[in-house]
Design an enzyme around this catalytic site. Sequence first.
Site, short mmCIF file in Angstrom:
data_model
loop_
_atom_site.label_atom_id
_atom_site.label_comp_id
_atom_site.label_asym_id
_atom_site.label_seq_id
_atom_site.Cartn_x
_atom_site.Cartn_y
_atom_site.Cartn_z
CE LYS A 1 42.01 35.32 47.95
NZ LYS A 1 43.41 34.97 47.81
CB SER A 2 40.88 42.80 42.96
OG SER A 2 41.97 43.67 42.85
#
Length: 295
Positions: free
Chosen positions: A231-232
């Site tokens: 998600k980063s």
Amino acid sequence: MQTEPSYIGRFAPSPTGPLHFGSLVAALGSWLFARQAGGRWLVRIEDLDPPREVPGAAERQLATLVAFGLVPDEAPWFQSTRGDAYAAALATLLASGDAFECHCSRSDLEASGGVHRRCVGQPRPGRPPAIRLRLPDGELAFHDRIQGEFRQDLGREAGDVVLRRADGFWAYQLAVVVDDGAQGITDIVRGADLLDSTPRQIYLQQRLGLPTPAYAHLPVVHDAQGRKLGKSLAALPVHDHDPMPALRAAWLFLGQDPAQLPAAGTPAQVLPAAVPAFDPTRIPRENRWSPVQGK
Ligand code: GLU
């Protein structure tokens, strides 16, 4: 006589970008468990959410797996082609009363933290309903090979789960259960970010009369800021042309003995040699370090 293999594992990436280190860990972990058991290893592309997908990502992910020596035993399945199977499962659940139409919007569920227990929304013109699975009150517990005993109060913590979204797309929870059943998956090895979803998937398996596989949830890879890697922004692609550093890092991340992964050779050469040395009891329950620390 042909006998059914006693172990069928799988890796099920979503084609939202290049394969990152976190998905390499899940791919390698599921491959190692399957190969050590003398079983089969399948790949399923979970392409059910076109707005989140990147054109060409599935093909790139499959090429990366091959570059890392992780070659599936059958042609990959694509969930985008499986709509008929999901529709049949949904019809069964609607007929049994397990599934129901729901007009609640996201904001309708804000007061209950997004957990759906009863419908509070009203039908709106031009907006078709979502279909949800009714989840009962009470705990569902299962044993995970890595995480140990995990229990969840289905009604309170999960709530009624979306099976088909109001926009018409199939929900992950339905598709994953239908396909794991259709592919005869006996063992699911994946990231611990999905631990929370497992009790509702087991409940759905039960309602559809499907067997429950064994589970092993691997530690999740975080970046230096503690965000889940996928998600980063630091979700670094792993390099097909130079796979050994990332493969070695994934082996170490799984708690394995560095001496057991041969130093020289391509992934296709070193991985089979590493299979007998793979020791699931060394896999940590939680992430202890990040491959992108200090970046
Ligand atoms: N497609 C899911 C993901 O990439 C994984 C699903 C699963 O392994 O059950 O997060």
